[in-house]
Enzyme design. Structure first.
Site, PDB file in Angstrom:
ATOM      1  N   SER A  42       0.828  -1.180  -0.131  1.00  0.00           N
ATOM      2  CA  SER A  42       0.145  -0.046  -0.037  1.00  0.00           C
ATOM      3  C   SER A  42       1.013   1.208  -0.131  1.00  0.00           C
ATOM      4  CB  SER A  42      -0.949  -0.116   1.061  1.00  0.00           C
ATOM      5  OG  SER A  42      -0.364  -0.047   2.401  1.00  0.00           O
ATOM      6  N   HIS A  94       0.720   4.564   4.242  1.00  0.00           N
ATOM      7  CA  HIS A  94       0.042   5.346   3.247  1.00  0.00           C
ATOM      8  C   HIS A  94       0.437   6.454   3.102  1.00  0.00           C
ATOM      9  CE1 HIS A  94      -3.973   2.262   3.619  1.00  0.00           C
ATOM     10  NE2 HIS A  94      -2.815   1.756   3.258  1.00  0.00           N
TER      11      HIS A  94
END
Length: 140
Positions: A42, A94
C-alpha cells in the site's frame, strides 16, 4: 500505466520502490515498536497515487485535469479514511508513500523527459527519497 508510459519502466519501478520504502520507514518511525511489522504494497501504491496527484494538481485548470484531480482526491480521501473503520491498516505507510510519490513527482517535473541520462537521473531522485527515509529511521 500513465506514469510508466511517460517516465519509463526504470523510473516507474524506482518511484514504486521509493513509495514502499518511505511508507515502511514512516510506519517504523511512528510505531516505535521494533517487533511491529507492516506487510503489503500500500505504501508503494500510495507513492504512485502521490505522483499522479502532483501531476493532476498542476493540470487542474483544464477540464480534463480538474476531473482527474477531483476523482483522485476522492479516491485518496476514501483510502486515507479506511483505517478509521478497518483495523490493522498501516495508515503511516499510506501517508509515507503518498509524501514520497509527491516529492519525487515534484522534482521530476523540473527534469527533461527524453534521453537515457534523464531516465537515470529520475531513478536517482527516487533512490535518494527512499534512501533518505531509510536513513532517518536508522539514525533514530
Amino acid at each position: 500505466p500513465v506514469l510508466e508510459r511517460r517516465f519509463g519502466v526504470a523510473s516507474f519501478i524506482a518511484l514504486y520502490a521509493a513509495g514502499g520504502v518511505t511508507g515502511g520507514m514512516l510506519f517504523q518511525l511512528i510505531e516505535k515498536n521494533p517487533l511491529a511489522a507492516a506487510v503489503g504494497s500500500s505504501g508503494a501504491i500510495f507513492g504512485l497515487l502521490g505522483a499522479l496527484l502532483a501531476a493532476s494538481f498542476r493540470q487542474r485548470h483544464t477540464r480534463a485535469g480538474a476531473a482527474a484531480f477531483g476523482q483522485l482526491t476522492l479516491l485518496l480521501a476514501i483510502n486515507l479514511a479506511l483505517p478509521l473503520f478497518v483495523p490493522n491498516i498501516a495508515w503511516e505507510a499510506h501517508l509515507g508513500g503518498l509524501a514520497a510519490g509527491m516529492a519525487v513527482a515534484l522534482v521530476w517535473d523540473h527534469m527533461p523527459l527524453p534521453g537515457r541520462a534523464a531516465a537515470w537521473r529520475r531513478v536517482g531522485v527516487a533512490v535518494v527519497v527512499g534512501g533518505a527515509a531509510l536513513l532517518v529511521v536508522l539514525l533514530t
